[in-house]
Scaffold this motif. Structure first.
Motif, short mmCIF file in Angstrom:
data_model
loop_
_atom_site.label_atom_id
_atom_site.label_comp_id
_atom_site.label_asym_id
_atom_site.label_seq_id
_atom_site.Cartn_x
_atom_site.Cartn_y
_atom_site.Cartn_z
N ASP A 94 -0.54 57.74 125.48
CA ASP A 94 -0.85 57.94 126.90
C ASP A 94 -2.35 57.94 127.18
N ASN A 95 -3.14 58.52 126.28
CA ASN A 95 -4.56 58.74 126.56
C ASN A 95 -5.53 57.95 125.69
N LYS A 108 -10.47 54.01 122.17
CA LYS A 108 -10.34 52.86 123.08
C LYS A 108 -10.78 51.56 122.41
N GLU A 109 -11.50 51.65 121.29
CA GLU A 109 -11.92 50.47 120.54
C GLU A 109 -10.82 49.98 119.60
N VAL A 131 -1.52 49.44 118.95
CA VAL A 131 -0.53 49.80 117.93
C VAL A 131 -1.02 50.97 117.08
N THR A 132 -2.34 51.15 117.01
CA THR A 132 -2.92 52.27 116.27
C THR A 132 -2.51 53.59 116.88
N TYR A 133 -2.36 53.64 118.20
CA TYR A 133 -1.97 54.89 118.87
C TYR A 133 -0.59 55.35 118.39
N TRP A 134 0.25 54.38 118.04
CA TRP A 134 1.60 54.69 117.58
C TRP A 134 1.62 55.03 116.09
#
Length: 113
Positions: free
Chosen positions: A68-69, A77-78, A82-85
């Protein structure tokens, strides 16, 4: 339960954009409930079940947070989305396994058998 209800209401408002957050929140709530029940009812191997449930719940909450963030956070943000998951799971699962192998209560329960 209060956080789950709030999350469900917020996801319902923007369902097309946030349904995945609802799924992650529901899975996290289920894992935490499972871990709590294992502890409350002292199921067989409750220590391992509790660690697994609570650890999984935390990892799922971190995944939801970064999904989400992440696009608004410095450094994150860089990274590709898919890294967030994946990154919270890649870091969290080994910590859960470590706790399952080395936590003093788990080690103590192994000696009692």
């Amino acid at each position: 339960a209060g956080v789950f209800l709030t999350m469900a209401a917020l996801a319902a408002v923007r369902w097309a954009h946030d349904y995945h957050l609802f799924i992650l929140g529901a899975l996290s709530f289920a894992a935490a409930h499972f871990g709590r029940e294992a502890r409350r009812h002292r199921w067989r191997h409750w220590i391992r079940l509790h660690i697994t449930g609570m650890g999984t719940s935390y990892v799922l909450l971190l995944i939801a947070f970064y999904v989400d963030n992440g696009k608004n956070l410095p450094l994150w943000k860089e990274l590709p989305p898919v890294t967030y998951w994946l990154l919270p799971a890649v870091l969290g699962i080994p910590l859960i396994v470590r706790a399952l192998l080395w936590h003093p209560l788990v080690r103590q329960s192994r000696r009692l058998r």
